[in-house]
Design a protein around this motif. Sequence first.
Motif, PDB file in Angstrom:
ATOM      1  N   HIS A   1       0.834  -1.064  -0.117  1.00  0.00           N
ATOM      2  CA  HIS A   1       0.197   0.039   0.016  1.00  0.00           C
ATOM      3  C   HIS A   1       0.721   1.202   0.066  1.00  0.00           C
ATOM      4  N   ASN A   2       2.162   1.001  -0.479  1.00  0.00           N
ATOM      5  CA  ASN A   2       3.027   2.334  -0.469  1.00  0.00           C
ATOM      6  C   ASN A   2       2.838   2.801  -1.898  1.00  0.00           C
ATOM      7  N   TYR A   3       1.887   3.680  -2.135  1.00  0.00           N
ATOM      8  CA  TYR A   3       1.457   4.119  -3.385  1.00  0.00           C
ATOM      9  C   TYR A   3       2.505   4.978  -4.000  1.00  0.00           C
ATOM     10  N   ASP A   4       3.369   5.823  -3.319  1.00  0.00           N
ATOM     11  CA  ASP A   4       4.568   6.496  -3.810  1.00  0.00           C
ATOM     12  C   ASP A   4       5.644   5.592  -4.573  1.00  0.00           C
ATOM     13  N   ALA A   5       5.642   4.501  -3.954  1.00  0.00           N
ATOM     14  CA  ALA A   5       6.464   3.612  -4.482  1.00  0.00           C
ATOM     15  C   ALA A   5       6.244   3.042  -5.956  1.00  0.00           C
ATOM     16  N   TRP A   6       4.735   2.614  -6.139  1.00  0.00           N
ATOM     17  CA  TRP A   6       3.941   2.140  -7.154  1.00  0.00           C
ATOM     18  C   TRP A   6       4.207   3.508  -8.092  1.00  0.00           C
ATOM     19  N   PHE A   7       3.885   4.674  -7.803  1.00  0.00           N
ATOM     20  CA  PHE A   7       4.279   5.711  -8.791  1.00  0.00           C
ATOM     21  C   PHE A   7       5.504   5.597  -9.574  1.00  0.00           C
TER      22      PHE A   7
ATOM     23  N   TYR B   1       7.710   3.241  -9.692  1.00  0.00           N
ATOM     24  CA  TYR B   1       7.918   2.055 -10.243  1.00  0.00           C
ATOM     25  C   TYR B   1       7.171   1.883 -11.774  1.00  0.00           C
ATOM     26  N   LEU B   2       5.738   2.771 -11.839  1.00  0.00           N
ATOM     27  CA  LEU B   2       5.274   2.993 -12.932  1.00  0.00           C
ATOM     28  C   LEU B   2       5.866   3.911 -13.894  1.00  0.00           C
ATOM     29  N   ARG B   3       6.394   4.948 -13.380  1.00  0.00           N
ATOM     30  CA  ARG B   3       7.084   5.982 -14.394  1.00  0.00           C
ATOM     31  C   ARG B   3       8.140   5.329 -14.836  1.00  0.00           C
ATOM     32  N   LEU B   4       9.076   4.358 -14.280  1.00  0.00           N
ATOM     33  CA  LEU B   4      10.224   3.691 -14.756  1.00  0.00           C
ATOM     34  C   LEU B   4       9.784   2.699 -15.808  1.00  0.00           C
ATOM     35  N   SER B   5       8.802   2.041 -15.469  1.00  0.00           N
ATOM     36  CA  SER B   5       8.175   1.263 -16.347  1.00  0.00           C
ATOM     37  C   SER B   5       7.797   1.942 -17.754  1.00  0.00           C
TER      38      SER B   5
ATOM     39  N   THR C   1       3.997  -2.853 -18.570  1.00  0.00           N
ATOM     40  CA  THR C   1       3.599  -1.323 -17.906  1.00  0.00           C
ATOM     41  C   THR C   1       2.104  -1.736 -17.236  1.00  0.00           C
ATOM     42  N   ARG C   2       1.289  -2.340 -18.195  1.00  0.00           N
ATOM     43  CA  ARG C   2       0.011  -2.642 -17.847  1.00  0.00           C
ATOM     44  C   ARG C   2      -0.065  -3.742 -16.706  1.00  0.00           C
ATOM     45  N   GLU C   3       1.068  -4.603 -16.913  1.00  0.00           N
ATOM     46  CA  GLU C   3       1.105  -5.517 -15.537  1.00  0.00           C
ATOM     47  C   GLU C   3       1.173  -4.852 -14.325  1.00  0.00           C
ATOM     48  N   VAL C   4       2.223  -3.946 -14.240  1.00  0.00           N
ATOM     49  CA  VAL C   4       2.638  -3.144 -12.959  1.00  0.00           C
ATOM     50  C   VAL C   4       1.465  -2.292 -12.640  1.00  0.00           C
ATOM     51  N   TYR C   5       0.622  -1.844 -13.746  1.00  0.00           N
ATOM     52  CA  TYR C   5      -0.555  -1.020 -13.203  1.00  0.00           C
ATOM     53  C   TYR C   5      -1.534  -1.754 -12.620  1.00  0.00           C
TER      54      TYR C   5
END
Length: 700
Positions: A327-333, A335-339, A348-352
């Motif tokens: 639930h650390n959404y900042d880390a997800w953001f 990660y998504l930017r890098l992907s 990228t869709r898989e990470v989303y």
Amino acid sequence: MEHTMGGKTKMPKIAKVNNKAPAPVQITAEQLLREAKERELELLPPPPKRKITDPQELEEYKLKKRKGFEDLLRKNKSSIQNWIKYAAFEDSMKEIQRARSVYERGIDVAHRCIPLWLKYAEMEMRNKQINHARNIWDRAVTILPRANQFWYKYAYMEEMVGNVAGCRQVFERWMEWEPDEQAWHSYINFELRYKEVERARQVHEKFVYIHPDIKNWVKYARFEERFGYIIKGRQVFERAVEFYGEDHMEPNLFVNFARFEERQKEYERARVIYKYAIDRIDKQLAGDLFKAYTIFEKKFGNRSGIENVIVSKRKFQYEEEVKANPHNYDAWFDYLRLSEDEGDVESTREVYERAISNIPLVTQKRHWRRYIYLWINYALYEELESKDMERARDVYKACLDVIPHRKFTFAKIWIMFAHFEIRQKDVTQARKIFGVAIGKCPKDKLFRQYIELELQLREFDRCRILYERFLETASDNCTTWCRFAELETLLGDVDRARAIYEIAVDQPRLDMPELLWKAYIDFELEQDEKDNARKLYERLLDRTQHIKVWLSYATFEATGNDNNAFNRAREVYKKANSSLKNSEAKEERLMLLEAWKKFETEHGDETSQNQINRLMPKRVKKRRKVTTEGGIDAGWEEYYDYIFPEEEEAQPNLKLLAMAKMWKAKKEEGDSDSDDSSDEDSASDDENRTVAGPSGSNDA
């Protein structure tokens, strides 16, 4: 102890101690030991050395020593040291047969005692009895095959006497018991000492399957590389990868494999090995692998390769963060930017999908704010980057299904979904989205966006319907009333706009009534209806006596074009002054008088100016007690108060205080004048004394 007639033991009587108090001088155990050491009470003088010169005397000595050893063995047969000392004595007397007999007797007592076997075999080797020693080693390794010392000594003896085949046979017998790694290394080194590379390879083959550790496979491959068998070394690494499989992949194996290829200048092979390992090994275990790959690319790679390594390392870090806390959404953001920067749509869709699956555990809006932006970014990515409009529409729908609209909602999602449909030129669907949103959660932002959409489409009837529905749900929203009236004004329906304003000001509860009244008055002024505006001011003053209303009313009257404008403004100021006279808001009254004074300065005569000057208050400094919230006295503080003329007349003490201040000021002026005159008199006296000189002294 004494014995009674019946044969029983009679215990001695214990002396009674009458005085149980501690002695005045106490002695510790440490002191006792120190005194014993100092006096050397336990040291005995060494026995005198005996010199034997006669064979008969030697035999007597031997007999005496043997009798002593036998007595010791009879007392404690399990003492191994006694057996070893006894055998060593016989060995020193050159009695080999007797020494063997002693060792054999000791082995019968303790056949699992390793030191006894070692001493026995060493005695035979020392006396060059190789066959006897070989016999002892055979018996020892048969009884105790897990004692590595026997095997090491046995093999060492065979090699020292030049029996290479016998030594190899000893190692083969030993390897059947699958000993530890050091034993296998000893066998391999033995074969290499005699240039038997093929035999050493065969030993390695058995070794890596009995002890299947990564380091053993690596040593096997380095063995092949050292002797120039590069292809065999590569095959060893490949067999190791197959042996462990994808379920038990170890980073260290791939690092050594890649370094092997790097030493052979096969850089592409090494790069492929690194990438293969990074894609398949668990990211938690791949820290050293990433580090080695980074160093490799810095040495032999280009710029894109180095960037790929850095991206892979950052991916690994983000994976660790999101695994530790999904639930650390900042880390997800991040990660998504890098992907997204990589450009791989499927990954990228898989990470989303992984990110949006982590729904907040608490149904509170503040915990959902960051989460909702994952959906927003996902929808925008599908629309703008991958150009998949159907998938973007599905993302919006799925997001709206996840949000608990009964507890809270996010107007931003509804608005973005509607704007998305408008970009797809589907206005009907956008209207349906807004309609569903208003039906589920009638928020101000949704109404405004829907109305703005209809305004852009020039659907004014729909705008009226939306405003009416908006005001049904939020009748206290003054901004909405004003915008509704402005819409009617723009459409030229003045009567309808005035009716809206009238309905609005009659509402029992408004959030910002001053904004509504100001808009209503400005509307009448724009329509050049000054009488209506004056009536509105009067109605507003019936409800509130706020200073800003009075000042605005006076300014309105002063800006009139007729001759009585200034008189009407002056009357407003007088009414305001009389209205605020009874209130305790002295600062507001002062503001009014200052505005009135400015007005008279610009538009009045001397009489009116003097009149307003007489109404101005005096500023007085006062003191008052200060208490904290807990009721504790915090001292005194100074503040300024304003005293108006009517208050001064009502309180005669103030006049008395003013007269006292005047008297004090006059007195201070008089004192200063008297001081100046006294200084002048003293100066003239000094001059006279100087002129008189000696005569004055004679008179004295």
